[in-house]
Design a protein around this motif. Sequence first.
Motif, PDB file in Angstrom:
ATOM      1  N   ALA A  83       4.406  -0.476   7.567  1.00 50.79           N
ATOM      2  CA  ALA A  83       2.888  -0.429   8.257  1.00 50.79           C
ATOM      3  C   ALA A  83       1.872  -0.774   7.123  1.00 50.79           C
ATOM      4  O   ALA A  83       0.974  -1.529   7.607  1.00 50.79           O
ATOM      5  N   ALA A  84       2.110  -0.062   6.163  1.00 45.61           N
ATOM      6  CA  ALA A  84       0.914  -0.559   4.998  1.00 45.61           C
ATOM      7  C   ALA A  84       0.819  -1.855   4.530  1.00 45.61           C
ATOM      8  O   ALA A  84      -0.093  -2.515   4.228  1.00 45.61           O
ATOM      9  N   ALA A  85       2.028  -2.662   4.635  1.00 45.83           N
ATOM     10  CA  ALA A  85       2.305  -3.793   4.075  1.00 45.83           C
ATOM     11  C   ALA A  85       1.694  -4.847   4.869  1.00 45.83           C
ATOM     12  O   ALA A  85       1.071  -5.713   4.625  1.00 45.83           O
ATOM     13  N   VAL A  86       1.980  -4.617   6.191  1.00 41.82           N
ATOM     14  CA  VAL A  86       0.984  -5.546   7.502  1.00 41.82           C
ATOM     15  C   VAL A  86      -0.457  -5.459   7.147  1.00 41.82           C
ATOM     16  O   VAL A  86      -1.108  -6.579   7.441  1.00 41.82           O
ATOM     17  N   VAL A  87      -1.020  -4.346   6.911  1.00 42.21           N
ATOM     18  CA  VAL A  87      -2.488  -4.098   6.740  1.00 42.21           C
ATOM     19  C   VAL A  87      -2.876  -4.909   5.578  1.00 42.21           C
ATOM     20  O   VAL A  87      -3.872  -5.756   5.628  1.00 42.21           O
ATOM     21  N   VAL A  88      -1.940  -4.921   4.472  1.00 48.18           N
ATOM     22  CA  VAL A  88      -2.270  -5.445   3.360  1.00 48.18           C
ATOM     23  C   VAL A  88      -2.482  -7.217   3.650  1.00 48.18           C
ATOM     24  O   VAL A  88      -3.219  -7.928   3.097  1.00 48.18           O
ATOM     25  N   LEU A  89      -1.320  -7.670   4.044  1.00 49.43           N
ATOM     26  CA  LEU A  89      -1.403  -9.095   4.329  1.00 49.43           C
ATOM     27  C   LEU A  89      -2.348  -9.475   5.308  1.00 49.43           C
ATOM     28  O   LEU A  89      -3.072 -10.598   5.253  1.00 49.43           O
ATOM     29  N   VAL A  90      -2.520  -8.702   6.485  1.00 51.86           N
ATOM     30  CA  VAL A  90      -3.874  -9.203   7.288  1.00 51.86           C
ATOM     31  C   VAL A  90      -5.141  -9.012   6.365  1.00 51.86           C
ATOM     32  O   VAL A  90      -5.935 -10.059   6.522  1.00 51.86           O
ATOM     33  N   CYS A  91      -5.226  -8.010   5.464  1.00 48.54           N
ATOM     34  CA  CYS A  91      -6.648  -7.964   4.781  1.00 48.54           C
ATOM     35  C   CYS A  91      -6.753  -9.272   3.668  1.00 48.54           C
ATOM     36  O   CYS A  91      -7.837  -9.686   3.499  1.00 48.54           O
ATOM     37  N   CYS A  92      -5.566  -9.649   3.253  1.00 48.04           N
ATOM     38  CA  CYS A  92      -5.586 -10.885   2.372  1.00 48.04           C
ATOM     39  C   CYS A  92      -6.099 -12.403   3.133  1.00 48.04           C
ATOM     40  O   CYS A  92      -6.839 -12.783   2.478  1.00 48.04           O
ATOM     41  N   GLY A  93      -5.373 -12.466   4.446  1.00 54.31           N
ATOM     42  CA  GLY A  93      -5.973 -13.464   5.253  1.00 54.31           C
ATOM     43  C   GLY A  93      -7.193 -13.162   5.484  1.00 54.31           C
ATOM     44  O   GLY A  93      -8.062 -14.363   5.685  1.00 54.31           O
ATOM     45  N   LEU A  94      -7.925 -12.192   5.789  1.00 56.73           N
ATOM     46  CA  LEU A  94      -9.001 -12.075   6.040  1.00 56.73           C
ATOM     47  C   LEU A  94     -10.031 -12.333   5.050  1.00 56.73           C
ATOM     48  O   LEU A  94     -11.167 -12.622   5.227  1.00 56.73           O
ATOM     49  N   THR A  95      -9.641 -11.762   3.636  1.00 50.17           N
ATOM     50  CA  THR A  95     -10.420 -12.192   2.519  1.00 50.17           C
ATOM     51  C   THR A  95     -10.476 -13.651   2.585  1.00 50.17           C
ATOM     52  O   THR A  95     -11.847 -14.163   2.079  1.00 50.17           O
ATOM     53  N   VAL A 109      -1.112  -3.996  -5.646  1.00 47.50           N
ATOM     54  CA  VAL A 109      -0.614  -5.393  -5.521  1.00 47.50           C
ATOM     55  C   VAL A 109      -1.259  -6.080  -4.614  1.00 47.50           C
ATOM     56  O   VAL A 109      -1.699  -7.358  -4.642  1.00 47.50           O
ATOM     57  N   GLY A 110      -1.795  -5.349  -3.285  1.00 49.87           N
ATOM     58  CA  GLY A 110      -2.570  -5.961  -2.331  1.00 49.87           C
ATOM     59  C   GLY A 110      -3.776  -6.347  -2.741  1.00 49.87           C
ATOM     60  O   GLY A 110      -4.281  -7.324  -2.415  1.00 49.87           O
ATOM     61  N   ILE A 111      -4.576  -5.666  -3.495  1.00 49.04           N
ATOM     62  CA  ILE A 111      -5.864  -5.841  -4.213  1.00 49.04           C
ATOM     63  C   ILE A 111      -5.699  -7.402  -5.059  1.00 49.04           C
ATOM     64  O   ILE A 111      -6.664  -8.292  -4.847  1.00 49.04           O
ATOM     65  N   VAL A 112      -4.606  -7.224  -5.705  1.00 47.66           N
ATOM     66  CA  VAL A 112      -4.323  -8.796  -6.748  1.00 47.66           C
ATOM     67  C   VAL A 112      -4.304  -9.857  -5.638  1.00 47.66           C
ATOM     68  O   VAL A 112      -4.944 -10.924  -5.848  1.00 47.66           O
ATOM     69  N   LEU A 113      -3.413  -9.712  -4.631  1.00 50.72           N
ATOM     70  CA  LEU A 113      -3.049 -10.791  -3.881  1.00 50.72           C
ATOM     71  C   LEU A 113      -4.272 -11.225  -2.912  1.00 50.72           C
ATOM     72  O   LEU A 113      -4.645 -12.337  -2.611  1.00 50.72           O
ATOM     73  N   GLY A 114      -5.258 -10.034  -2.800  1.00 53.43           N
ATOM     74  CA  GLY A 114      -6.562 -10.559  -2.011  1.00 53.43           C
ATOM     75  C   GLY A 114      -7.439 -11.214  -2.986  1.00 53.43           C
ATOM     76  O   GLY A 114      -7.996 -12.287  -2.414  1.00 53.43           O
ATOM     77  N   PHE A 115      -7.499 -10.823  -4.064  1.00 51.67           N
ATOM     78  CA  PHE A 115      -8.212 -11.736  -5.008  1.00 51.67           C
ATOM     79  C   PHE A 115      -7.966 -13.094  -5.230  1.00 51.67           C
ATOM     80  O   PHE A 115      -8.313 -14.134  -5.155  1.00 51.67           O
ATOM     81  N   LEU A 116      -6.715 -13.176  -5.250  1.00 50.57           N
ATOM     82  CA  LEU A 116      -5.831 -14.457  -5.493  1.00 50.57           C
ATOM     83  C   LEU A 116      -6.230 -15.259  -4.088  1.00 50.57           C
ATOM     84  O   LEU A 116      -6.339 -16.609  -4.248  1.00 50.57           O
ATOM     85  N   SER A 117      -5.899 -14.608  -3.021  1.00 54.02           N
ATOM     86  CA  SER A 117      -6.509 -15.411  -1.749  1.00 54.02           C
ATOM     87  C   SER A 117      -7.903 -15.747  -1.553  1.00 54.02           C
ATOM     88  O   SER A 117      -8.134 -16.960  -1.321  1.00 54.02           O
ATOM     89  N   MET A 118      -8.821 -15.256  -2.378  1.00 49.65           N
ATOM     90  CA  MET A 118     -10.204 -15.583  -2.488  1.00 49.65           C
ATOM     91  C   MET A 118     -10.305 -16.581  -3.298  1.00 49.65           C
ATOM     92  O   MET A 118     -11.096 -17.496  -3.108  1.00 49.65           O
ATOM     93  N   VAL A 119      -9.333 -16.845  -4.490  1.00 49.98           N
ATOM     94  CA  VAL A 119      -9.367 -18.015  -5.226  1.00 49.98           C
ATOM     95  C   VAL A 119      -8.900 -19.276  -4.758  1.00 49.98           C
ATOM     96  O   VAL A 119      -9.287 -20.161  -4.705  1.00 49.98           O
ATOM     97  N   ALA A 120      -7.825 -18.890  -3.946  1.00 47.96           N
ATOM     98  CA  ALA A 120      -7.150 -20.113  -3.340  1.00 47.96           C
ATOM     99  C   ALA A 120      -8.196 -20.825  -2.470  1.00 47.96           C
ATOM    100  O   ALA A 120      -8.265 -21.748  -2.059  1.00 47.96           O
ATOM    101  N   SER A 121      -8.874 -19.701  -1.580  1.00 49.39           N
ATOM    102  CA  SER A 121      -9.891 -20.187  -0.509  1.00 49.39           C
ATOM    103  C   SER A 121     -11.042 -21.183  -1.401  1.00 49.39           C
ATOM    104  O   SER A 121     -11.366 -22.165  -0.757  1.00 49.39           O
TER     105      SER A 121
END
Length: 212
Positions: free
Chosen positions: A77-89, A134-146
């Motif tokens: 459940a926590a991983a789902v939240v992390v992925l959603v927040c990465c996409g939201l970022t 890990v989710g925080i790092v992935l969120g930052f990378l998603s911001m870079v990708a954007s």
Amino acid sequence: MPYPGAGGQQAGPGAQYPVGGAQYPNAGAQYPGAGPQYPGAPTAGPQQAPGSYPASGGEFPVAATQAPERVGLGLLAAAVVVLVCCGLTAAIYHWGFIASITAWLMAMGAAWAYGRFGGAPVKGRVPLLVLIAVGIVLGFLSMVASAVWDYYWEEMGSAGTTQEALELVFGNLFNGELWQDLGSDALFYFIFAALGAFGVFRRMSGIGKAKA
């Protein structure tokens, strides 16, 4: 006004109120004692099953046994939240807003999801913290990708292709110079991420002390 006497005759002014003994029968005649008509203290209710109430006072029910912690379900459940927040970022940054708040939401949301589906994090405390990091790092990378994605399409326009855009994105995810170009956006993102992670860690410390 005169009141009638005991035999139906009206009494004189001096006898308006009858003598208690003559006019009214004694208490024992009309109001029986407590024994026959009015029982004493109410009888006890039905006996409770053994173990329903604590032996100390018999007033409060025993607390229900806490459900066992479900680590796997909580982490899922926590991983789902992390992925959603990465996409939201990525989406928020694409729209031109600072996506730092999503880092805080990711940390708090992942902790909430774990507690909702897995129970209080005791055994899964360390894995949950690792997942949040890990989710925080992935969120930052998603911001870079954007940022890289938007740059490519601004430069290439209709001549660009999706494949080239993706190649450029993956080729620059770990570009240190690009990270520096993000400047304050990256700084605020990690500040909010630290605030969220600290709040989660403090709550987990309280849970650990309560369990001890």
